[in-house]
Scaffold this motif. Structure first.
Motif, mmCIF file in Angstrom:
data_model
loop_
_atom_site.group_PDB
_atom_site.id
_atom_site.type_symbol
_atom_site.label_atom_id
_atom_site.label_comp_id
_atom_site.label_asym_id
_atom_site.label_seq_id
_atom_site.Cartn_x
_atom_site.Cartn_y
_atom_site.Cartn_z
ATOM 1 N N ALA A 130 0.808 -1.216 0.000
ATOM 2 C CA ALA A 130 0.000 0.000 0.000
ATOM 3 C C ALA A 130 0.843 1.269 0.000
ATOM 4 O O ALA A 130 0.326 2.352 -0.268
ATOM 5 C CB ALA A 130 -0.923 0.006 1.223
ATOM 6 N N ALA A 131 2.138 1.152 0.299
ATOM 7 C CA ALA A 131 2.996 2.331 0.452
ATOM 8 C C ALA A 131 3.576 2.776 -0.876
ATOM 9 O O ALA A 131 3.935 1.958 -1.725
ATOM 10 C CB ALA A 131 4.120 2.025 1.437
ATOM 11 N N ARG A 132 3.685 4.100 -1.020
ATOM 12 C CA ARG A 132 4.401 4.656 -2.171
ATOM 13 C C ARG A 132 5.761 5.208 -1.766
ATOM 14 O O ARG A 132 6.561 5.554 -2.622
ATOM 15 C CB ARG A 132 3.553 5.754 -2.824
ATOM 16 N N ASN A 133 6.017 5.288 -0.460
ATOM 17 C CA ASN A 133 7.333 5.662 0.065
ATOM 18 C C ASN A 133 7.977 4.443 0.702
ATOM 19 O O ASN A 133 7.329 3.737 1.488
ATOM 20 C CB ASN A 133 7.216 6.747 1.142
ATOM 21 N N GLU A 134 9.226 4.190 0.400
ATOM 22 C CA GLU A 134 9.975 3.155 1.096
ATOM 23 C C GLU A 134 10.778 3.821 2.204
ATOM 24 O O GLU A 134 11.668 4.629 1.937
ATOM 25 C CB GLU A 134 10.906 2.409 0.129
ATOM 26 N N LEU A 135 10.445 3.512 3.438
ATOM 27 C CA LEU A 135 11.070 4.160 4.581
ATOM 28 C C LEU A 135 12.151 3.278 5.183
ATOM 29 O O LEU A 135 11.988 2.052 5.260
ATOM 30 C CB LEU A 135 10.020 4.457 5.664
ATOM 31 N N ASP A 136 13.256 3.892 5.606
ATOM 32 C CA ASP A 136 14.212 3.228 6.486
ATOM 33 C C ASP A 136 13.596 3.296 7.878
ATOM 34 O O ASP A 136 13.552 4.365 8.502
ATOM 35 C CB ASP A 136 15.559 3.953 6.437
ATOM 36 N N LEU A 137 13.103 2.171 8.385
ATOM 37 C CA LEU A 137 12.274 2.196 9.584
ATOM 38 C C LEU A 137 13.050 2.620 10.823
ATOM 39 O O LEU A 137 12.477 3.212 11.744
ATOM 40 C CB LEU A 137 11.609 0.839 9.797
ATOM 41 N N ASP A 138 14.348 2.317 10.879
ATOM 42 C CA ASP A 138 15.139 2.782 12.030
ATOM 43 C C ASP A 138 15.223 4.306 12.033
ATOM 44 O O ASP A 138 15.028 4.952 13.073
ATOM 45 C CB ASP A 138 16.542 2.172 11.997
ATOM 46 N N ARG A 139 15.515 4.872 10.867
ATOM 47 C CA ARG A 139 15.582 6.335 10.786
ATOM 48 C C ARG A 139 14.205 6.954 10.947
ATOM 49 O O ARG A 139 14.061 8.038 11.534
ATOM 50 C CB ARG A 139 16.193 6.759 9.455
ATOM 51 N N TYR A 140 13.190 6.266 10.443
ATOM 52 C CA TYR A 140 11.823 6.778 10.587
ATOM 53 C C TYR A 140 11.429 6.847 12.060
ATOM 54 O O TYR A 140 10.845 7.841 12.507
ATOM 55 C CB TYR A 140 10.854 5.885 9.818
ATOM 56 N N ARG A 141 11.767 5.828 12.802
ATOM 57 C CA ARG A 141 11.474 5.825 14.235
ATOM 58 C C ARG A 141 12.147 7.010 14.920
ATOM 59 O O ARG A 141 11.561 7.654 15.795
ATOM 60 C CB ARG A 141 11.934 4.500 14.835
ATOM 61 N N GLU A 142 13.379 7.311 14.521
ATOM 62 C CA GLU A 142 14.084 8.451 15.111
ATOM 63 C C GLU A 142 13.395 9.761 14.748
ATOM 64 O O GLU A 142 13.305 10.677 15.571
ATOM 65 C CB GLU A 142 15.536 8.453 14.647
ATOM 66 N N ARG A 143 12.895 9.860 13.522
ATOM 67 C CA ARG A 143 12.159 11.060 13.126
ATOM 68 C C ARG A 143 10.891 11.227 13.962
ATOM 69 O O ARG A 143 10.530 12.347 14.362
ATOM 70 C CB ARG A 143 11.793 10.988 11.643
ATOM 71 N N LEU A 144 10.236 10.123 14.237
ATOM 72 C CA LEU A 144 9.036 10.189 15.069
ATOM 73 C C LEU A 144 9.384 10.624 16.489
ATOM 74 O O LEU A 144 8.669 11.430 17.089
ATOM 75 C CB LEU A 144 8.341 8.822 15.093
ATOM 76 N N GLU A 145 10.460 10.083 17.019
ATOM 77 C CA GLU A 145 10.893 10.498 18.352
ATOM 78 C C GLU A 145 11.184 11.992 18.379
ATOM 79 O O GLU A 145 10.878 12.682 19.358
ATOM 80 C CB GLU A 145 12.133 9.715 18.777
ATOM 81 N N ALA A 146 11.797 12.508 17.312
ATOM 82 C CA ALA A 146 12.128 13.933 17.260
ATOM 83 C C ALA A 146 10.866 14.790 17.314
ATOM 84 O O ALA A 146 10.903 15.927 17.805
ATOM 85 C CB ALA A 146 12.925 14.242 15.999
ATOM 86 N N ARG A 147 9.733 14.275 16.817
ATOM 87 C CA ARG A 147 8.478 15.021 16.905
ATOM 88 C C ARG A 147 8.043 15.227 18.346
ATOM 89 O O ARG A 147 7.263 16.131 18.652
ATOM 90 C CB ARG A 147 7.359 14.291 16.140
ATOM 91 N N LEU A 148 8.523 14.371 19.241
ATOM 92 C CA LEU A 148 8.142 14.470 20.647
ATOM 93 C C LEU A 148 8.980 15.492 21.400
ATOM 94 O O LEU A 148 8.726 15.762 22.560
ATOM 95 C CB LEU A 148 8.282 13.103 21.328
ATOM 96 N N GLY A 149 9.985 16.057 20.748
ATOM 97 C CA GLY A 149 10.792 17.065 21.416
ATOM 98 C C GLY A 149 12.232 17.020 20.961
ATOM 99 O O GLY A 149 12.753 15.974 20.564
ATOM 100 N N LYS A 150 12.883 18.175 21.032
ATOM 101 C CA LYS A 150 14.267 18.295 20.599
ATOM 102 C C LYS A 150 15.189 17.423 21.438
ATOM 103 O O LYS A 150 16.200 16.912 20.940
ATOM 104 C CB LYS A 150 14.694 19.757 20.700
ATOM 105 N N SER A 151 14.842 17.212 22.709
ATOM 106 C CA SER A 151 15.729 16.431 23.573
ATOM 107 C C SER A 151 15.848 14.993 23.089
ATOM 108 O O SER A 151 16.929 14.395 23.146
ATOM 109 C CB SER A 151 15.227 16.451 25.026
ATOM 110 N N ARG A 152 14.751 14.427 22.594
ATOM 111 C CA ARG A 152 14.818 13.059 22.074
ATOM 112 C C ARG A 152 15.714 13.000 20.838
ATOM 113 O O ARG A 152 16.474 12.053 20.662
ATOM 114 C CB ARG A 152 13.413 12.546 21.749
#
Length: 745
Positions: free
Chosen positions: A401-423
């Motif tokens: 279903a995806a049109r983007n292929e994500l590097d899931l490790d880096r994606y997880r880090e991007r999500l963590e960054a949404r929770l705050g600069k400290s993460r």
């Protein structure tokens, strides 16, 4: 004031409503405006005309969801129409933004024809990255969602159908494990046959429940094949025999209530199979009250409701923000069954993990540990974002279903960054720590927080913890919390410590410490941990969780001491704001430093900044700007800055003395003080004394909304860090990661 009056006041405060639109690019100059609108905006328009997919690159489409309703089935209010439903839809937008940083336009359509509704929504596809249908009555909601899914090339999701299914599905996965039952053998009874009930029944089948074992009831009793009022959505769950709800519940393993309150009594609960699972999700009154169901029988009743004042709340906010986050980021064409199952499984798995202190504090410190009273994560658990969204994105890619292929490790880090600069900043250090984990001794190893932190360090591969403390107590804590790991333990009351006693005596005998006193000191985990590090039996150490900072700092200074090239240690905090990071020193160690000490503290703070991949720009702070006041107090930071600039080993810009606002406001530096050696605002702030440093960082933290990481002890001969009393588990994990990186270096 009552709740209604409070709510009206809340919604009417200026500006009315709950949401607004804000700009994400500068609009301060004529050039900014010419780029935002005419004539510059023509360039992205032409690019999108050539390649429609570029809309995701040049517009907000990829992070924009339409929350769309006709107001025909608003929870608890019924058919109130499109206009009256707007506060609910705005509220849904608040939840999207608060929990997953997704922007929302709410659209209320005054249409009572399903086909017209479909046409209107389908025409809005160029605007949105996804569509969340809300509060649409059955059976029209089934037709609307189905037609839109077929026509639109973006995710379409009717939360009233699927949200409850996914969240209660997670609860079911955990409940069957606790009740020691198998999904395929469950006898499941539904009270209710509307959109949520039929969608939940279908979803349970996707999870592994046998459809032949599902019995569905409505106000007329069991749905049976001889009834003529069934729809194509309820007919698949019709039984060959009729009866009422009490008949259906006799011997059942699971009751799922999506109907009305008060329709189940204690006798019906007692008629169910051993260790029954009861999801009474009618709001505001469940089908049976929590206490009544739990007290109806002596075995384990695993209970969930839709209410927040009881354990195991089935709350849709655990689902839709994070499901859409993963779907949008994978640029999925749909939210399919695989993605929904992945979300449910991720929630179930998260409920089995140790719960962060911040979550328990948010819920009045109620104990949260996997078991009958905790089978679903809490909505305020920030980990839901990166666990569920990552699982959904993975399922989108694996299912096609995806049109983007994500590097899931880096994606997880991007999500963590949404929770705050400290993460985001800590991820730099934690990733470095994982490359070569080191042995970290914990002086207070039998404290529950330390045991929990040690488990996380092992589980994430950050460090190899060595717990200094009572062995039996440590194992008891781990067993009680269900932490399945085997940490190394050094027990100062039972283990052979002669080598450490001898070494401490050798180090301190000319400071008045006898061997007998050294033996007594070895019973103190702080002294023992420091000697272990000094002798190389541990690479680093953390202490201070249960001690005042000064008392915890004394043994490291006595045993480890400062590095060969350092005369003084310093305490450094990293403070993270939304778009800025600053390092504050000295906040914990040197009370009234001289110019020489300030210069060394500045170098220590700069080295800490570089651990986080931040190039330091240091300002020595005062209440004077570059000689505007001349006295012994202002001369001290001025001389420290002069000595640093004259030092060929100092390879970062530094200036002072200067006031704090001068140091951090670019317009001031480049205006009146354009001669300064700082070409940009300072990110290393060096305070003139401990009093100012401690006050300053705490004001920034509390009033400035910064998150604080530290204090990091710099300048020591070996990595030793002193926690603040009462630090949370995440603080311990973070500081342990810093200690590992120190040890690697």
């Amino acid at each position: 004031m009552g709740l209604d009056e409070d709510s009206l006041d809340y919604h009417s405060q200026d500006p009315p409503g709950k949401i607004e639109i804000s700009t994400t690019k500068p609009t301060n100059t004529q050039r900014d405006l010419s780029l935002a609108y005419s004539p510059g905006v023509a360039a992205p328009c032409r690019a999108i005309d050539d390649n429609p997919a570029d809309a995701y690159q040049y517009t907000a489409k990829g992070n924009l969801v339409g929350v769309i309703s006709d107001g025909s089935a608003v929870l608890g209010l019924g058919d109130i129409g499109a206009q009256a439903s707007k506060p609910v839809m705005e509220g849904k937008g608040v939840l999207f933004k608060r929990f997953a940083d997704i922007d929302v336009f709410d659209v209320e359509l005054d249409l009572d024809n399903a086909d017209a509704f479909v046409e209107a929504v389908a025409a809005m596809e160029p605007t949105f990255g996804g569509i969340n249908l809300e509060d649409i009555k059955a059976p029209e909601c089934f037709r609307i969602e189905g037609k839109l899914r077929d026509r639109m090339d973006i995710p379409v999701f009717h939360d009233d159908q699927h949200g409850t299914a996914i969240i209660s599905g997670a609860a079911l996965l955990n409940a069957v494990e606790i009740a020691e039952k198998d999904l395929e053998d469950l006898d499941v009874v539904f009270a209710g046959a509307g959109a949520a009930a039929t969608a939940t029944a279908r979803f349970y089948v996707s999870l592994g429940v046998d459809s032949d074992n599902v019995t569905m009831c409505d106000e007329h009793g069991i749905l049976s094949t001889d009834r003529t009022d069934l729809t194509r959505y309820t007919l698949p769950f019709a039984n060959t025999e009729g009866g009422d709800l009490a008949d259906a519940m006799d011997g059942a393993d699971v009751f799922v209530g999506l109907s009305v309150g008060g329709i189940v009594d204690e006798d019906m609960v007692r008629s169910m199979a051993d260790n029954p699972i009861i999801f009474a999700m009618a709001n505001p009154e469940p089908e049976i009250g929590y206490e009544r169901a739990k007290n109806a029988r002596d075995d384990t009743v695993i209970m969930a409701t839709g209410r927040s004042d009881y354990p195991n709340q089935v709350n849709n906010v655990l689902g839709f923000p994070f499901i859409f986050r993963g779907a949008l980021d994978a640029r999925a064409t749909e939210i399919n069954e695989e993605m929904k199952v992945a979300a449910s499984e991720a929630l179930a798995n998260l409920a089995r993990e140790d719960v962060p202190d911040a979550v328990t504090k948010a819920y009045d410190d109620e104990p949260l540990q996997f078991g009958p009273e905790y089978i679903i994560p809490k909505p305020l658990d920030s980990r839901v974002l990166f666990e569920v969204a990552t699982a959904v994105a993975r399922a989108a890619m694996e299912s096609g279903a995806a049109r983007n292929e994500l590097d899931l490790d880096r994606y997880r880090e991007r999500l963590e960054a949404r929770l705050g600069k400290s993460r985001e900043m800590m991820r730099v250090v934690l990733n470095q720590a994982k490359r070569e984990p080191k042995r970290v001794a914990f002086a207070e190893g039998d404290d529950e927080k330390i045991v929990r932190a040690a488990y996380q360090l092992v589980d994430e591969g950050i460090a190899k913890p060595v717990l200094v403390g009572d062995r039996k107590q440590i194992w008891a804590i781990a067993d009680r919390l269900g932490l399945d790991f085997e940490p190394e333990i050094v027990d100062p009351t039972r283990d052979h410590l002669d080598p450490y006693i001898d070494r401490l005596h050798e180090l301190r005998r000319r400071k008045g410490v006898t061997r007998e006193e050294a033996e007594d000191l070895m019973r103190d985990g702080n002294y023992l941990g420091n000697v272990m590090v000094e002798m190389g039996d541990a690479d680093a150490m953390l202490t201070g969780l249960t001690h005042h900072y000064g008392a915890a700092l004394r043994p490291p200074l006595q045993i480890i001491g400062t590095a060969d090239d350092a005369d003084y240690a310093a305490g450094v905090y990293m403070l993270t704001f939304k778009n800025r990071v600053v390092f504050c020193a000295d906040t914990t160690v040197n009370q009234d430093p001289s110019a020489d000490v300030l210069a060394e503290v500045t170098q220590h703070a700069a080295s800490v900044a570089r651990k986080f991949n931040v190039e330091p720009r240091a300002a020595l702070l005062s209440y004077s700007d570059f000689g505007s006041v001349d006295n012994p107090g202002t001369r001290k930071p001025r001389r420290a800055a002069e000595r640093l600039r004259a030092n060929p080993d100092v390879d970062f810009p530094v200036d002072g003395e200067m006031q704090a606002d001068t140091a951090v406001v670019e317009e001031m530096l480049t205006g009146d003080y354009d001669f300064s050696d700082l070409d940009a605002p300072a990110n290393v702030l060096v305070f003139p004394n401990l009093e100012a440093g401690n006050i300053g960082y705490k004001l920034l933290q509390r009033l400035g909304g910064a998150e604080a990481i530290g204090p990091m002890l710099a300048g020591m001969d070996k990595p030793v860090h002193v926690l603040q009393r009462g630090d949370e588990v995440k603080d311990i994990v973070n500081l342990a990661g810093v200690a590992v990186v120190d040890a690697q270096e």
